[in-house]
Design a protein around this motif. Sequence first.
Motif, PDB file in Angstrom:
ATOM      1  N   LEU A  67      26.436  52.646  17.071  1.00 25.58           N
ATOM      2  CA  LEU A  67      26.727  51.392  17.769  1.00 25.58           C
ATOM      3  C   LEU A  67      28.242  51.218  17.920  1.00 25.58           C
ATOM      4  CD1 LEU A  67      25.268  48.884  18.909  1.00 25.58           C
ATOM      5  CD2 LEU A  67      25.688  47.764  16.717  1.00 25.58           C
ATOM      6  N   GLY A  68      28.722  51.249  19.121  1.00 27.69           N
ATOM      7  CA  GLY A  68      30.156  51.190  19.387  1.00 27.69           C
ATOM      8  C   GLY A  68      30.638  52.414  20.131  1.00 27.69           C
ATOM      9  N   GLY A  69      29.971  53.555  19.901  1.00 22.50           N
ATOM     10  CA  GLY A  69      30.233  54.766  20.666  1.00 22.50           C
ATOM     11  C   GLY A  69      31.581  55.404  20.471  1.00 22.50           C
ATOM     12  N   GLU A  70      32.247  55.179  19.319  1.00 20.02           N
ATOM     13  CA  GLU A  70      33.536  55.813  19.071  1.00 20.02           C
ATOM     14  C   GLU A  70      33.345  57.294  18.740  1.00 20.02           C
ATOM     15  OE1 GLU A  70      35.640  53.621  16.118  1.00 20.02           O
ATOM     16  OE2 GLU A  70      35.429  51.712  17.170  1.00 20.02           O
ATOM     17  N   LYS A  71      34.384  58.083  18.975  1.00 20.56           N
ATOM     18  CA  LYS A  71      34.292  59.533  18.796  1.00 20.56           C
ATOM     19  C   LYS A  71      33.943  59.900  17.361  1.00 20.56           C
ATOM     20  CE  LYS A  71      36.896  63.800  19.553  1.00 20.56           C
ATOM     21  NZ  LYS A  71      38.189  64.394  19.998  1.00 20.56           N
ATOM     22  N   VAL A  72      34.580  59.234  16.403  1.00 18.08           N
ATOM     23  CA  VAL A  72      34.322  59.543  15.000  1.00 18.08           C
ATOM     24  C   VAL A  72      32.885  59.208  14.626  1.00 18.08           C
ATOM     25  CG1 VAL A  72      35.149  57.289  14.168  1.00 18.08           C
ATOM     26  CG2 VAL A  72      35.213  59.288  12.654  1.00 18.08           C
ATOM     27  N   GLN A  73      32.321  58.159  15.223  1.00 23.40           N
ATOM     28  CA  GLN A  73      30.929  57.801  14.956  1.00 23.40           C
ATOM     29  C   GLN A  73      29.986  58.891  15.453  1.00 23.40           C
ATOM     30  OE1 GLN A  73      31.382  53.632  16.719  1.00 23.40           O
ATOM     31  NE2 GLN A  73      29.737  53.321  15.256  1.00 23.40           N
ATOM     32  N   LEU A  74      30.255  59.389  16.645  1.00 28.04           N
ATOM     33  CA  LEU A  74      29.401  60.425  17.211  1.00 28.04           C
ATOM     34  C   LEU A  74      29.448  61.696  16.369  1.00 28.04           C
ATOM     35  CD1 LEU A  74      30.240  59.901  20.990  1.00 28.04           C
ATOM     36  CD2 LEU A  74      28.208  59.116  19.759  1.00 28.04           C
ATOM     37  N   ARG A  75      30.633  62.040  15.855  1.00 30.70           N
ATOM     38  CA  ARG A  75      30.770  63.243  15.029  1.00 30.70           C
ATOM     39  C   ARG A  75      29.985  63.112  13.728  1.00 30.70           C
ATOM     40  NH1 ARG A  75      36.038  63.170  13.842  1.00 30.70           N
ATOM     41  NH2 ARG A  75      35.697  62.384  11.729  1.00 30.70           N
ATOM     42  N   GLU A  76      30.174  61.979  13.031  1.00 32.12           N
ATOM     43  CA  GLU A  76      29.502  61.781  11.751  1.00 32.12           C
ATOM     44  C   GLU A  76      28.009  61.548  11.930  1.00 32.12           C
ATOM     45  OE1 GLU A  76      30.754  62.317   8.839  1.00 32.12           O
ATOM     46  OE2 GLU A  76      32.710  62.758   9.697  1.00 32.12           O
ATOM     47  N   SER A  77      27.624  60.908  13.036  1.00 31.05           N
ATOM     48  CA  SER A  77      26.204  60.651  13.259  1.00 31.05           C
ATOM     49  C   SER A  77      25.440  61.950  13.492  1.00 31.05           C
ATOM     50  CB  SER A  77      26.005  59.707  14.442  1.00 31.05           C
ATOM     51  OG  SER A  77      26.432  60.311  15.652  1.00 31.05           O
TER      52      SER A  77
END
Length: 493
Positions: A149-159
């Motif tokens: 939720l938020g779609g930041e690059k770091v979120q996508l990597r960790e998700s």
Amino acid sequence: MNNLAILPIIIPLISGAILAFVHSKVSLSRTLAKLFMLINLGVVIYLTLEVINYGTIILETGEWVAPYGIVLVADSLAAVLVLTTNIIAVAAVFYAPHSLTEAKEKHYFYTFFFFIISGVSGAFLTGDLFNLFVFFEVLLIASYALIVLGGEKVQLRESLKYVLINVFSSILFVTAIAFLYGVVGTVNMAQIAERVQEVDQQGILTTIGILLFFVFATKAALFPLYYWLPKSYIVPNPVVSALFAALLTKVGIYSIIRVFSLIFIHRPDLTHEAFIWIAGLSMIFGVIGALATNNIKLIIAYNIIPAIGFIMMGIGFFNESGMSGSIYYLIHDMIIKTALFMLVGIIAYVAGTSDLRKMKGLIHDYPLLGWLLFIAAFVLAGIPPFSGFIGKIQLLKGAFENGEVVIAIIALGTSLLILYSVMKIFIRGFWGERQTNNKLEKKPIFGMVTPVIFLLACSTILGIGAEWFVPTIESISSDLLNPQNYIDSVLKE
């Protein structure tokens, strides 16, 4: 009366579906989410009181008699954990509007929030292994949506790491269930527990037990399977991190408690002795991670791991004191981890950074926030009279009853290091003079700290009012050590 058992699952499920239709109306979504959550809490309080006063509630869905149909089992352990889940959820739903942007709230936050609560409640209440897998998937799918939720690059990597680990463990989970069904011919936990005592293939059962432990240990982030957790839990919004820390790993540890006190109890010299070693290593490596970072969110994330170690330690002792300590500490840790993730979220918000080296003197502008963190550190470390102290006393008692002096020393040393790891946030971030280059205006935080105060009050009551709660916890422990009670209540023998 038996229908009470399904309400903690159905109410959040329906609530999430309703909120999906009004997701774009933020004000209405917030109001309805708070209302639905308070209604669910009221229902769960009533359910818990009924279970404690009158015994286990069994719901045989579709009127199919156990073990032939889907069975929900609201025993005292399940009821208490569902109640704790809903206390945390109420705090989270009041914290969320102050933590999330309206854009994030519109992206179905409240829908997936309620789906997680439904999945967690279902995992605690289900009476068969396959539906435990199903409810795991419900809560995990909702968590996949919230972590990005938020779609930041770091979120996508960790998700991506988070999803891959959980998908792999889910594949192993359903495979282990298939193997177990092939051996005993059922997935109903009470009937499995009855049949494993009659099966001659003890070696195969031990192998299946180890495979299931690997699955649950991955989801609970036990050593050495914790590597995926810390960064995955700090990239979402603080309210999402708080939910993950309080609930997701705890469903994994609950599954270990249930399965290894009910089904796989034929080789405690192998399984439960290994639990004690894994618990000790989880404590050591978790607290080392917390001490080694200056990211305040990572400090709290790493502290999840030694807490799981404490709970695992009591399961390994497999005596009444140890199990009582594990259950008490589990409830305590669910509450205090939620409060701490909310607190560090507020600190990062007011300081404009999560880096401890870039903040100091916050006590001058945010004294209440500082002293709440100070109290939370003492609660987490198990300083009397807070709830962590009661759980650790029981765990240490269990250790000495079994002659496990080494793990008791490790636990005491870890507790001191946990206290230091959180206190350094207070000392470095709040103590001292204001930063001269800090020109940030003072930000309003009352709406964010109110849920934290509520959670710390609950934890304090758990400590100061221990004489009210300990008898119930000891009763739960006694039932776990006598699995025939669970078998008889489900199969009505």
